[in-house]
Structure formats: C-alpha cells, structure tokens
Design a protein around this motif. Structure first.
Motif, PDB file in Angstrom:
ATOM      1  N   UNK A 119      10.755  -2.438  11.906  1.00 42.53           N
ATOM      2  CA  UNK A 119      10.898  -3.882  12.084  1.00 42.53           C
ATOM      3  C   UNK A 119       9.875  -4.652  11.247  1.00 42.53           C
ATOM      4  N   UNK A 120       8.988  -3.934  10.561  1.00 42.06           N
ATOM      5  CA  UNK A 120       7.941  -4.553   9.743  1.00 42.06           C
ATOM      6  C   UNK A 120       7.945  -3.893   8.370  1.00 42.06           C
ATOM      7  N   UNK A 121       7.780  -4.688   7.346  1.00 39.63           N
ATOM      8  CA  UNK A 121       7.540  -4.211   5.987  1.00 39.63           C
ATOM      9  C   UNK A 121       6.156  -4.688   5.585  1.00 39.63           C
ATOM     10  N   UNK A 122       5.337  -3.790   5.030  1.00 41.17           N
ATOM     11  CA  UNK A 122       3.961  -4.164   4.687  1.00 41.17           C
ATOM     12  C   UNK A 122       3.708  -3.914   3.210  1.00 41.17           C
ATOM     13  N   UNK A 123       2.926  -4.794   2.596  1.00 43.10           N
ATOM     14  CA  UNK A 123       2.606  -4.699   1.173  1.00 43.10           C
ATOM     15  C   UNK A 123       1.260  -3.991   1.009  1.00 43.10           C
ATOM     16  N   UNK A 124       1.304  -2.764   0.504  1.00 47.86           N
ATOM     17  CA  UNK A 124       0.093  -1.962   0.285  1.00 47.86           C
ATOM     18  C   UNK A 124      -0.130  -1.882  -1.221  1.00 47.86           C
ATOM     19  N   UNK A 125      -1.117  -2.631  -1.715  1.00 45.89           N
ATOM     20  CA  UNK A 125      -1.395  -2.675  -3.148  1.00 45.89           C
ATOM     21  C   UNK A 125      -2.387  -1.601  -3.556  1.00 45.89           C
ATOM     22  N   UNK A 126      -2.100  -0.933  -4.668  1.00 40.28           N
ATOM     23  CA  UNK A 126      -3.124  -0.107  -5.301  1.00 40.28           C
ATOM     24  C   UNK A 126      -4.149  -1.016  -5.964  1.00 40.28           C
ATOM     25  N   UNK A 127      -5.384  -0.593  -5.957  1.00 43.25           N
ATOM     26  CA  UNK A 127      -6.447  -1.329  -6.635  1.00 43.25           C
ATOM     27  C   UNK A 127      -6.556  -0.753  -8.048  1.00 43.25           C
ATOM     28  N   UNK A 128      -5.591  -1.094  -8.880  1.00 40.78           N
ATOM     29  CA  UNK A 128      -5.487  -0.502 -10.214  1.00 40.78           C
ATOM     30  C   UNK A 128      -6.724  -0.843 -11.048  1.00 40.78           C
ATOM     31  N   UNK A 129      -7.180   0.125 -11.880  1.00 42.07           N
ATOM     32  CA  UNK A 129      -6.506   1.380 -12.196  1.00 42.07           C
ATOM     33  C   UNK A 129      -6.894   2.541 -11.279  1.00 42.07           C
ATOM     34  N   UNK A 130      -5.853   3.248 -10.801  1.00 45.48           N
ATOM     35  CA  UNK A 130      -5.977   4.574 -10.196  1.00 45.48           C
ATOM     36  C   UNK A 130      -6.889   4.607  -8.983  1.00 45.48           C
ATOM     37  N   UNK A 131      -6.811   3.577  -8.136  1.00 41.83           N
ATOM     38  CA  UNK A 131      -7.659   3.510  -6.941  1.00 41.83           C
ATOM     39  C   UNK A 131      -6.884   2.899  -5.777  1.00 41.83           C
ATOM     40  N   UNK A 132      -7.081   3.469  -4.597  1.00 46.27           N
ATOM     41  CA  UNK A 132      -6.669   2.832  -3.347  1.00 46.27           C
ATOM     42  C   UNK A 132      -7.936   2.596  -2.530  1.00 46.27           C
ATOM     43  N   UNK A 133      -8.101   1.371  -1.995  1.00 50.54           N
ATOM     44  CA  UNK A 133      -9.323   1.087  -1.240  1.00 50.54           C
ATOM     45  C   UNK A 133      -9.098   1.268   0.258  1.00 50.54           C
ATOM     46  N   UNK A 134     -10.188   1.197   1.004  1.00 48.08           N
ATOM     47  CA  UNK A 134     -10.139   1.488   2.439  1.00 48.08           C
ATOM     48  C   UNK A 134      -9.282   0.486   3.204  1.00 48.08           C
ATOM     49  N   UNK A 135      -9.266  -0.774   2.762  1.00 48.80           N
ATOM     50  CA  UNK A 135      -8.473  -1.791   3.461  1.00 48.80           C
ATOM     51  C   UNK A 135      -6.993  -1.447   3.412  1.00 48.80           C
ATOM     52  N   UNK A 136      -6.511  -1.155   2.206  1.00 50.20           N
ATOM     53  CA  UNK A 136      -5.095  -0.841   2.053  1.00 50.20           C
ATOM     54  C   UNK A 136      -4.745   0.485   2.720  1.00 50.20           C
ATOM     55  N   UNK A 137      -5.612   1.476   2.582  1.00 51.73           N
ATOM     56  CA  UNK A 137      -5.353   2.768   3.210  1.00 51.73           C
ATOM     57  C   UNK A 137      -5.333   2.646   4.733  1.00 51.73           C
ATOM     58  N   UNK A 138      -6.253   1.858   5.276  1.00 52.40           N
ATOM     59  CA  UNK A 138      -6.291   1.674   6.718  1.00 52.40           C
ATOM     60  C   UNK A 138      -5.034   1.023   7.247  1.00 52.40           C
ATOM     61  N   UNK A 139      -4.560  -0.030   6.563  1.00 49.35           N
ATOM     62  CA  UNK A 139      -3.325  -0.689   6.982  1.00 49.35           C
ATOM     63  C   UNK A 139      -2.138   0.255   6.836  1.00 49.35           C
ATOM     64  N   UNK A 140      -2.096   1.003   5.732  1.00 52.54           N
ATOM     65  CA  UNK A 140      -0.986   1.936   5.509  1.00 52.54           C
ATOM     66  C   UNK A 140      -0.912   2.970   6.627  1.00 52.54           C
ATOM     67  N   UNK A 141      -2.059   3.478   7.073  1.00 50.33           N
ATOM     68  CA  UNK A 141      -2.058   4.483   8.139  1.00 50.33           C
ATOM     69  C   UNK A 141      -1.533   3.902   9.452  1.00 50.33           C
ATOM     70  N   UNK A 142      -1.930   2.675   9.753  1.00 53.92           N
ATOM     71  CA  UNK A 142      -1.445   2.038  10.986  1.00 53.92           C
ATOM     72  C   UNK A 142       0.069   1.902  10.949  1.00 53.92           C
TER      73      UNK A 142
END
Length: 531
Positions: free
Chosen positions: A245-268
C-alpha cells in the motif's frame, strides 16, 4: 471531485449551429462528467522504442557487473547491511564499508524473488495501480522546498501548499497517484512534518501514495498510519502478508554509495512488504561519467545492488528500478534538462529493466526553467515523450516540476497534467475497430463533400480528439476579446477552479479519528527539531 472545463475547438463551434442549445449543453455536461472520472492507470498499446540491440544491452550489463565485481558499492554507516551482505556471500570490507559482488550475483538475487509486476493498493480500490508490464502510472513531482504561482511568485512551501497539490492530483483525471513529498512544508518541524504529509495523502485523496524516507522511524510511522487507514484491507487474507500500500523512494548517494538514512528506510519498508523504488540520482559529469554508456552502466550497477539488498532483507518485496539522469552544464555546473543525452539513458535503462524483469521508473516533466514559460514547455516535452515511448512504468515528476526540482509550480502542475492527458491518447495507439476504420463515414460522404454532418462524426466528435482544458484554439479575435491570456494565465485560473470545486473523498470517521490520535501521540512523544 471538481470537473475540468473543456475549450471548444472550431469544429465544436461549427457543429453547435446544427444542434439545439439544450442538446449542446446536455452533451457538454455529459462530456465533462466523463472527463472528470480518473483513469486508474494506462495500459500501453504501442510498441516500445528500442534504442540498443542485443549486443549493446549485453555490453552495458557486462560493464555493470564489472563495476559491482571490481569497484563495489559502499553501504555507509550500516553494519547490519554489511552483515546481511556477508551472510549472502558477498566480499565485504567492514572497515571501508565496501561490498563487492561476484559477477551476476545481484541479478540472480533479484530474479529469484522480485516480482515482475505488482499492484499498489489505494484507499479507494478503484484507484489501485498496476506497476510493471505494459502499464504506466503518472505521479506528481517530488521534493521541492519552494512553490511558485503567478500570484505570489517563488516562496517556501507550506503544509497548505502540500494539501493543495494533493487535492490537485486527486482532482486530475490524468494523474493516477498522489505521489510523495509534493513539496516540503517548511512551516512544520522537520522531525514531525512527515506525519502531516502522510495524513494529507490519506485524508485529501484516495489514490495511492508514497511514504517518508528521511529516517527509519519516519518510515515506520508511515507504515503504522497505513495500517490504520487500510484497516482490514492491510493484510492479505490468503497469504497473511501485508498488501503493498506504500511506495517509497530510496535514492542511491551516487557515485556507488547507499547511506544509512536510505538503507534504514528501505529495511523498514522491505520488512513490511512495501515497495522500494531504488533510484540512482545522477548528474552526469559530477556523479557519473559524461557518456551515455557510462551513466547507464553505473545506474544499472547501483540500482541492482539496492534491489538485491531489498530482496535479502525480505525476499519477494516489490522493487522498482529507478533511473534519474540529468546532463550538466560544463560551463556553470548547473543541471540541464530536456537534452538528448538523458533521453538516450532513459531509453537504454527501460530496455535493461525489462531484461532484468522488474518495473521501471524514470522521466517526467523535467525542466530547468524558473517559470512556466517556453523553455519549461519544450524541456518538459523533450523528457515526457521519451518517457512514454520508452515504456516507463512509474513516472515520478509528471506534473509541477520547475527550476531543476527546486520549485513546484501551480501553473506548471496544470500544464503538465494536460500533457499527461495527451499521453493517455498516444499510448492507446490506433483504433482498428469498425468504428476506428470509419469506412461507413467515407461511404456516406463520398467525393467532394465534408464530414462535419455525417453520422459517424456526430457519434464520435465529443471523444474523437483530445481536448485540452487550457489550450486556446479559438480565433485571434475571440482570444483577444477574452483578455488575450497566455497559457500560464489560463492555467492559473484552472488550478484555482479545481481547488474551488474540490471535494474530499469520504473516509470512515473512526479511521480519521484513529489517524489523528496516532499523530497527536507521536508528536507529543518528542520535542520539535529541524534536523
């Protein structure tokens, strides 16, 4: 929901002379009622525009795997993410936070469990959207701190602006989705504004929406609010798993990085079976190479790493491969839009997403112009047309985007939504039914006559061509007598009319009370902060 007025074209004016006024008004009212009903999503009936052949696509895929194998991706400040990757068999450098992947590993993880297509449920089941396959879903622009209108110029966004854009998206028949951060309500504390934003999507629209991703706890609040809003429709009665019921926008911190904020939201979201839209946000020349092939390979590598991570967290969670690639002015460093190179990336990435077997997000009505002028129009058109021809499944930034995404424009929103309406007609393709072939009309009229009064034209004239609610197709004299307004001025009147006629969708009072109670308790639990 407010209906939208239709401009009468010359044909309609001529035909009016052949009908009684009462019949004309009745038919016009019926036309407006039909036009005000939303189309849940588009199912395309035209081919994809394929840019690269098999050899070219395979080369990009090979290069993406080389990036993942040799260079790797940093998963910054998230030890759990690194442990998840080590358990999966990746080569993890814990000190450097870099993960390297065996060739083909990410692709295999994605294809083993990620759905090719999925349904995002809406509070109103009639507005459920199908994401993937031959379907296209239009959503408003996202993330602007400023708003702009002809009346007030450029200013910081407020929660009332946020509500207004939710209302406009709800009222537009051509937008299928309520979007996410349609503008930043900077009049509210940073750490609490997500509650008002998510509530606005739930209360002032019943189309599907996007969740907060600015902190894991804000993602968790979104999930809790969705549970309340969807009540017994939140869980699938057969599988016992949450419906998406939810779509979330998880941005990579380009180049070639995912940060803790996006990873934390993605896991939830992943752990709650809510869809993750994994998008490398790339300004070519700054965050990726300057070449189309280089940008495309890096985008694919980053997106695959993010989507594979989501599958490791919870196999089967819906994911969308996102691509946002802008060119860059080599003179000023400013992002540019509507240029050919990002369109080439878009076409290439759409084909790569289909080969990978996941839905694709890109495109929209993007421009660098500060106001809704000719530059805004042609740059947005140069982005929107490739979006539709390439086969993008979820189109974020369909309506409202100005100033490289820094501003959300009221007039631009209406102008872009009108263009989205035209794309519905383009993607429907050619009608080859008996009515579409129109041989009876050609037989009836014969040589040397006109088709204005024939039975086929009379039966089809109201729906034969897309009719813009804001374009002016009248004579110069009539246009001048009505004030000589340009398109932005007509769009200004249109969005005000839409808001004046807006009616909120119904909601169970008990659900609304529960939503407000949850929000009040959460706001009282911690102090305001702008961090």
């Amino acid at each position: 929901m407010g209906s939208q007025p239709m401009s009468e074209d010359t044909t309609t004016v001529h035909l009016a002379h052949h009908r009684r006024a009462g019949g004309r008004e009745a038919k016009r009212a019926a036309r407006l009622a039909r036009r005000s009903a939303s189309v849940p999503y588009i199912t395309r009936k035209i081919p994809y525009y394929e840019l690269l052949d098999e050899e070219g696509l395979a080369l990009i895929e090979h290069n993406a795997d080389t990036i993942l194998q040799e260079i790797g991706i940093v998963f910054h400040d998230d030890k759990e993410a690194l442990q998840i990757w080590r358990a999966a068999g990746a080569d993890v450098d814990f000190e450097g936070e870099r993960v390297r992947f065996a060739r083909g590993m990410c692709r295999q993880l994605i294809q083993a469990s990620a759905p090719r297509e999925f349904v995002q449920r809406a509070r109103n089941p009639e507005h459920d959207v199908h994401i993937g396959g031959k379907c296209t879903v239009f959503a408003p622009a996202y993330g602007s701190p400023f708003v702009r209108s002809l009346d007030q110029g450029r200013r910081y966004g407020t929660i009332e602006d946020f509500r207004n854009f939710v209302r406009l998206a709800y009222a537009s028949p051509w937008l299928h989705h309520s979007g996410g951060t349609v503008c930043e309500p900077v009049d509210l504390p940073v750490n609490k504004r997500h509650l008002d934003m998510v509530y606005s999507h739930i209360r002032y629209s019943d189309k599907p929406f996007m969740g907060s991703v600015t902190a894991p706890e804000r993602a968790a609040d979104t999930v809790e609010l969705a549970k309340i809003a969807f009540a017994d429709r939140y869980l699938d009665p057969v599988s016992g798993k949450p419906n998406t019921v939810i779509l979330s926008l998880i941005n990579a911190n380009s180049p070639l990085t995912f940060d803790a904020t996006m990873l934390g939201a993605a896991k939830v979201y992943a752990r709650n079976n809510q869809a993750c839209l994994i998008t490398p946000f790339i300004l070519a020349g700054a965050m990726a190479p300057v070449t189309v092939a280089g940008v495309t390979a890096q985008t694919l590598a980053e997106a695959m790493a993010g989507m594979a991570f989501v599958q490791l967290v919870n196999p089967g969670t819906p994911v969308v491969l996102g691509s946002f690639a802008s060119s860059l002015s080599m003179q000023s460093g400013a992002p540019t839009f509507g240029t050919p190179e990002p369109a080439l990336v878009l076409y290439s990435m759409a084909a790569l997403a289909r080969r990978l077997g996941v839905p694709f997000r890109s495109g929209g009505g993007l421009c660098a112009s500060k106001i809704a002028d000719a530059q805004a129009a042609y740059e947005s058109a140069n982005t929107m047309l490739p979006t539709c021809l390439a086969g993008v499944n979820f189109v974020l930034h369909t309506a409202g985007w100005l100033e490289g995404g820094l501003s959300m424009g009221y007039e631009k929103f209406v102008m872009d939504a009108d263009q989205a309406g035209m794309m519905h007609t383009l993607l429907a393709g050619v009608d080859l039914s008996d009515n579409g072939q129109a041989l009876d009309a050609i037989r009836e009229v014969g040589p040397g006559k006109h088709f204005l009064g024939c039975a086929h034209t009379q039966a089809n004239f109201e729906s034969a061509f897309y009719r813009s609610p804001i374009a002016d197709n009248n004579s110069f004299e009539q246009w001048e007598s009505e004030g000589g307004k340009d398109l932005a001025q007509r769009a200004n009147a249109q969005w005000k009319k839409m808001l004046a006629e807006y009616e909120a969708p119904p909601i169970d009072p008990a659900v609304d009370e529960a939503l407000n109670d949850y929000i009040a308790r959460r706001k009282a639990a911690f102090a305001d902060s702008n961090v």
